[in-house]
Design a protein around this motif. Sequence first.
Motif, PDB file in Angstrom:
ATOM      1  N   LEU A 114      18.226  -1.399  23.847  1.00 20.18           N
ATOM      2  CA  LEU A 114      19.298  -2.354  24.098  1.00 20.18           C
ATOM      3  C   LEU A 114      19.658  -2.446  25.579  1.00 20.18           C
ATOM      4  N   GLU A 115      19.712  -1.334  26.252  1.00 18.40           N
ATOM      5  CA  GLU A 115      20.046  -1.298  27.679  1.00 18.40           C
ATOM      6  C   GLU A 115      18.878  -1.870  28.473  1.00 18.40           C
ATOM      7  N   ARG A 116      19.201  -2.656  29.499  1.00 17.64           N
ATOM      8  CA  ARG A 116      18.155  -3.255  30.335  1.00 17.64           C
ATOM      9  C   ARG A 116      18.447  -2.979  31.810  1.00 17.64           C
ATOM     10  N   ASP A 117      17.490  -2.387  32.474  1.00 25.54           N
ATOM     11  CA  ASP A 117      17.607  -2.127  33.913  1.00 25.54           C
ATOM     12  C   ASP A 117      18.934  -1.455  34.277  1.00 25.54           C
ATOM     13  N   GLY A 118      19.339  -0.501  33.467  1.00 23.64           N
ATOM     14  CA  GLY A 118      20.570   0.242  33.739  1.00 23.64           C
ATOM     15  C   GLY A 118      21.843  -0.449  33.309  1.00 23.64           C
ATOM     16  N   GLU A 119      21.715  -1.641  32.736  1.00 18.00           N
ATOM     17  CA  GLU A 119      22.896  -2.377  32.287  1.00 18.00           C
ATOM     18  C   GLU A 119      22.976  -2.327  30.763  1.00 18.00           C
ATOM     19  N   LEU A 120      24.133  -1.902  30.271  1.00 22.15           N
ATOM     20  CA  LEU A 120      24.324  -1.859  28.828  1.00 22.15           C
ATOM     21  C   LEU A 120      24.331  -3.254  28.244  1.00 22.15           C
ATOM     22  N   ASP A 121      23.844  -3.370  27.035  1.00 21.91           N
ATOM     23  CA  ASP A 121      23.927  -4.608  26.277  1.00 21.91           C
ATOM     24  C   ASP A 121      25.406  -4.917  26.023  1.00 21.91           C
ATOM     25  N   PRO A 122      25.785  -6.188  25.961  1.00 19.29           N
ATOM     26  CA  PRO A 122      27.168  -6.528  25.676  1.00 19.29           C
ATOM     27  C   PRO A 122      27.706  -5.884  24.387  1.00 19.29           C
ATOM     28  N   VAL A 123      26.851  -5.702  23.396  1.00 14.73           N
ATOM     29  CA  VAL A 123      27.308  -5.050  22.168  1.00 14.73           C
ATOM     30  C   VAL A 123      27.695  -3.599  22.469  1.00 14.73           C
ATOM     31  N   GLN A 124      26.887  -2.922  23.268  1.00 16.45           N
ATOM     32  CA  GLN A 124      27.229  -1.553  23.663  1.00 16.45           C
ATOM     33  C   GLN A 124      28.537  -1.531  24.449  1.00 16.45           C
ATOM     34  N   LYS A 125      28.685  -2.464  25.368  1.00 11.44           N
ATOM     35  CA  LYS A 125      29.920  -2.549  26.149  1.00 11.44           C
ATOM     36  C   LYS A 125      31.110  -2.855  25.242  1.00 11.44           C
ATOM     37  N   GLY A 126      30.906  -3.768  24.299  1.00 11.43           N
ATOM     38  CA  GLY A 126      31.986  -4.133  23.379  1.00 11.43           C
ATOM     39  C   GLY A 126      32.466  -2.947  22.567  1.00 11.43           C
ATOM     40  N   PHE A 127      31.545  -2.128  22.102  1.00  9.14           N
ATOM     41  CA  PHE A 127      31.929  -0.946  21.329  1.00  9.14           C
ATOM     42  C   PHE A 127      32.735   0.022  22.191  1.00  9.14           C
ATOM     43  N   THR A 128      32.450   0.053  23.479  1.00  9.92           N
ATOM     44  CA  THR A 128      33.222   0.903  24.391  1.00  9.92           C
ATOM     45  C   THR A 128      34.582   0.275  24.677  1.00  9.92           C
ATOM     46  N   GLU A 129      34.587  -0.990  25.007  1.00 13.46           N
ATOM     47  CA  GLU A 129      35.826  -1.686  25.374  1.00 13.46           C
ATOM     48  C   GLU A 129      36.834  -1.766  24.227  1.00 13.46           C
ATOM     49  N   CYS A 130      36.333  -1.949  23.021  1.00 12.93           N
ATOM     50  CA  CYS A 130      37.218  -2.191  21.866  1.00 12.93           C
ATOM     51  C   CYS A 130      37.282  -1.014  20.903  1.00 12.93           C
ATOM     52  N   HIS A 131      36.799   0.119  21.327  1.00 11.11           N
ATOM     53  CA  HIS A 131      36.863   1.342  20.502  1.00 11.11           C
ATOM     54  C   HIS A 131      36.186   1.151  19.151  1.00 11.11           C
ATOM     55  N   GLY A 132      34.993   0.558  19.183  1.00  9.59           N
ATOM     56  CA  GLY A 132      34.256   0.293  17.958  1.00  9.59           C
ATOM     57  C   GLY A 132      33.575   1.514  17.369  1.00  9.59           C
ATOM     58  N   LEU A 133      33.691   2.629  18.051  1.00  7.44           N
ATOM     59  CA  LEU A 133      33.089   3.834  17.500  1.00  7.44           C
ATOM     60  C   LEU A 133      34.100   4.965  17.560  1.00  7.44           C
TER      61      LEU A 133
END
Length: 164
Positions: A77-96
């Motif tokens: 999912l991560e590309r060139d050191g940048e997290l996928d928006p889904v990964q970022k979303g789970f971090t930003e919105c406490h999805g995990l």
Amino acid sequence: MKITVTVNGEEYERDVEPRLLLVHFLRDDLDLTGTHWGCDTSNCGVCAVWLDGVPVKSCTVLAVMADGKNVRTVEDLERDGELDPVQKGFTECHGLQCGFCTPGMLMTSRWLLDHNPDPSDEEIRVAISGQLCRCTGYENIVRSVRWAAEHPTTWDLQEPDVTV
């Protein structure tokens, strides 16, 4: 049996037991431990990966069934050191919370957004209905996918490379 499978863009050739599950092939033979192994019965969905562009529960797919196919795991999912928006979303919105279901949720959510860039909350819930989360109650997971839909990256805006 000898199999050749492309995983996250890299081709692998291995001799495997005919009864080896794809989840164990990924984790044990290729050391791709991002794909979790939970129930072994396809109930929990933590082992979701893409097989030729389609989400599957890798605990119910034999490794030999992936011969000649493309597999995508959470590590891709991560590309060139940048997290996928889904990964970022789970971090930003406490999805995990505990994180156990997260790889399957991420892969399923990425597939949904690749096919429907602006899903409704109901469409998100239907898409993740095959994944069990024992911690969150799903509200923050839905918010996380919504956040990802609202924050696409440049690669999100390209046509998905899907082989079916």
